[in-house]
Design a protein around this motif. Sequence first.
Motif, PDB file in Angstrom:
ATOM      1  N   LYS A 192       1.808   7.202  -6.285  1.00 45.88           N
ATOM      2  CA  LYS A 192       1.272   8.422  -7.253  1.00 45.88           C
ATOM      3  C   LYS A 192       1.659   9.838  -7.086  1.00 45.88           C
ATOM      4  CE  LYS A 192      -3.185   5.488  -5.873  1.00 45.88           C
ATOM      5  NZ  LYS A 192      -4.033   4.848  -5.748  1.00 45.88           N
ATOM      6  N   HIS A 193       2.229   9.766  -6.153  1.00 43.12           N
ATOM      7  CA  HIS A 193       2.274  11.312  -5.561  1.00 43.12           C
ATOM      8  C   HIS A 193       3.928  11.802  -5.750  1.00 43.12           C
ATOM      9  CE1 HIS A 193      -1.657  11.980  -3.399  1.00 43.12           C
ATOM     10  NE2 HIS A 193      -1.165  10.813  -3.253  1.00 43.12           N
TER      11      HIS A 193
ATOM     12  N   ILE B  37       0.204   9.510   3.588  1.00 45.38           N
ATOM     13  CA  ILE B  37       1.229   9.761   2.158  1.00 45.38           C
ATOM     14  C   ILE B  37       0.493  11.370   1.631  1.00 45.38           C
ATOM     15  CG2 ILE B  37       1.760   9.089   0.593  1.00 45.38           C
ATOM     16  CD1 ILE B  37       2.617   6.677   1.718  1.00 45.38           C
ATOM     17  N   SER B  38      -0.804  10.949   1.632  1.00 47.45           N
ATOM     18  CA  SER B  38      -1.777  12.681   0.943  1.00 47.45           C
ATOM     19  C   SER B  38      -1.251  13.530   1.167  1.00 47.45           C
ATOM     20  CB  SER B  38      -3.043  11.985   0.765  1.00 47.45           C
ATOM     21  OG  SER B  38      -3.292  11.885   1.832  1.00 47.45           O
TER      22      SER B  38
ATOM     23  N   ASN C  84       2.626   1.807  -3.452  1.00 48.79           N
ATOM     24  CA  ASN C  84       1.775   1.528  -4.609  1.00 48.79           C
ATOM     25  C   ASN C  84       1.771   3.648  -4.103  1.00 48.79           C
ATOM     26  OD1 ASN C  84       1.269   0.231  -6.018  1.00 48.79           O
ATOM     27  ND2 ASN C  84      -0.255  -0.771  -4.665  1.00 48.79           N
ATOM     28  N   GLU C  85       0.749   4.286  -3.003  1.00 41.71           N
ATOM     29  CA  GLU C  85       0.562   5.429  -2.867  1.00 41.71           C
ATOM     30  C   GLU C  85       1.545   6.696  -2.830  1.00 41.71           C
ATOM     31  OE1 GLU C  85      -2.618   6.820  -1.886  1.00 41.71           O
ATOM     32  OE2 GLU C  85      -3.085   4.411  -2.609  1.00 41.71           O
TER      33      GLU C  85
ATOM     34  N   GLU D  90       0.689  -0.888   0.084  1.00 43.00           N
ATOM     35  CA  GLU D  90       0.018   0.647  -0.451  1.00 43.00           C
ATOM     36  C   GLU D  90       1.154   1.528  -0.075  1.00 43.00           C
ATOM     37  OE1 GLU D  90      -3.969   0.804   2.508  1.00 43.00           O
ATOM     38  OE2 GLU D  90      -1.704   1.301   3.355  1.00 43.00           O
ATOM     39  N   ILE D  91       1.859   1.624   1.327  1.00 44.06           N
ATOM     40  CA  ILE D  91       2.886   2.403   0.982  1.00 44.06           C
ATOM     41  C   ILE D  91       3.619   2.501  -0.673  1.00 44.06           C
ATOM     42  CG2 ILE D  91       4.985   3.022   1.982  1.00 44.06           C
ATOM     43  CD1 ILE D  91       4.220   1.702   4.220  1.00 44.06           C
TER      44      ILE D  91
ATOM     45  N   ASN E 112      -4.212   4.580   8.736  1.00 44.56           N
ATOM     46  CA  ASN E 112      -4.094   4.940   7.770  1.00 44.56           C
ATOM     47  C   ASN E 112      -2.591   5.806   6.867  1.00 44.56           C
ATOM     48  OD1 ASN E 112      -4.690   5.148   4.788  1.00 44.56           O
ATOM     49  ND2 ASN E 112      -7.458   5.523   5.996  1.00 44.56           N
ATOM     50  N   ASN E 113      -1.740   4.536   6.504  1.00 41.35           N
ATOM     51  CA  ASN E 113      -0.596   5.221   5.282  1.00 41.35           C
ATOM     52  C   ASN E 113      -1.388   6.090   4.161  1.00 41.35           C
ATOM     53  OD1 ASN E 113       1.508   4.605   7.191  1.00 41.35           O
ATOM     54  ND2 ASN E 113       0.941   2.523   6.980  1.00 41.35           N
ATOM     55  N   LYS E 114      -2.208   5.713   3.945  1.00 38.31           N
ATOM     56  CA  LYS E 114      -3.331   6.832   2.579  1.00 38.31           C
ATOM     57  C   LYS E 114      -3.091   8.296   2.712  1.00 38.31           C
ATOM     58  CE  LYS E 114      -5.518   3.537  -0.103  1.00 38.31           C
ATOM     59  NZ  LYS E 114      -6.791   2.841  -1.079  1.00 38.31           N
ATOM     60  N   TYR E 115      -4.075   7.704   3.813  1.00 38.61           N
ATOM     61  CA  TYR E 115      -4.057   9.155   4.238  1.00 38.61           C
ATOM     62  C   TYR E 115      -1.977   9.965   4.600  1.00 38.61           C
ATOM     63  CZ  TYR E 115      -5.232  13.129   7.543  1.00 38.61           C
ATOM     64  OH  TYR E 115      -5.998  14.101   7.968  1.00 38.61           O
TER      65      TYR E 115
END
Length: 324
Positions: A41-42, A119-120, A37-38, A34-35, A114-117
């Motif tokens: 993206k950024h 990283i964003s 992939n995120e 997940e990390i 929430n690593n998605k949150y």
Amino acid sequence: RHPCYLEEMQDTGRLEDRDAVQTRHNVHKAHLREILNELKKHFSEVEQVDQVDQSSLDWADVFVSAGGDGTFLNVASQLKGGQMLIGLNTDPDRSHGYLCARSRESSSAGLLSNNKYIISRIATGTCQFIKRRRICVKLTYPRIGEAFREVDAYALNDVYVGETSPTRMSYMELNIDDLPPEKQKSSGLLICTGSGSTAWGYHVNGIDAPRTERFMSMLHDSGLLTHKPSNSEMQEIMLRFNESFVFDPNDSRIKYIVREPLDNNKFGATYTQGFANSINVRSLCWNGKIVMDGIQRKLNFDDGVVANFSTNDEDSINSIQFVD
């Protein structure tokens, strides 16, 4: 993460332990995917490495440790001064990840892990940057002439100085800043930074609930307190006392704590704990060691070796503590 370790568990019949380790391994791998992939993206260039090497030190602008505080400490010990390290927790159910980036919103349990949150938020610059000092160790070996060697390693949290065996008294000469040197016997010396003041340094200094209750009861019984504190009041007193030892990760000072100093008619200890800018320690140990951040690096500290501990601004690393 270590297949041979899992095979050893199976060979020794520890199947339940093996299954638990395998489950945590799967959780880590899922978070790691997940990390990655995120991050892709950024950010334009992202490369995964198992170990930090010279090429990654020269190439990367930012390092991301995926794991817990132990992983963060391992990477931090290898970075150059001024480099950026962001920690992301891959096992939030079992690890607090105090050094990892996290949300302030304690009421939003999902955001904390929430690593998605996270990283964003980092990608948009909505985060709090923090500078963390590291302890630099310099050793002098008298039996090798006048040679002076600066150890190419740093401790982000803490350094233990003393005998290898925990049952043997550590004997050393302690010199705090410009104060006169003092020979001490103890269970070892702990030196920590502001980052380490929330780790081992916190627990060495802290008191627990039974000791707090006993101390408050003694004050009350001696007439020094007008009323006996309630359980909630004692809990608050204990927390305030323990938190009083925490200091800023960018503080130039280091905290020293002498563990269980010997105090009798032969030996005493004037300097048992406090802050210093520089600490010199001369070993009088049989089989001494200097241990950085738990197990990240061990250095021989036998009789006659002199070690200096201090922090320098240029050795600090940059990081992110909160993302909101």
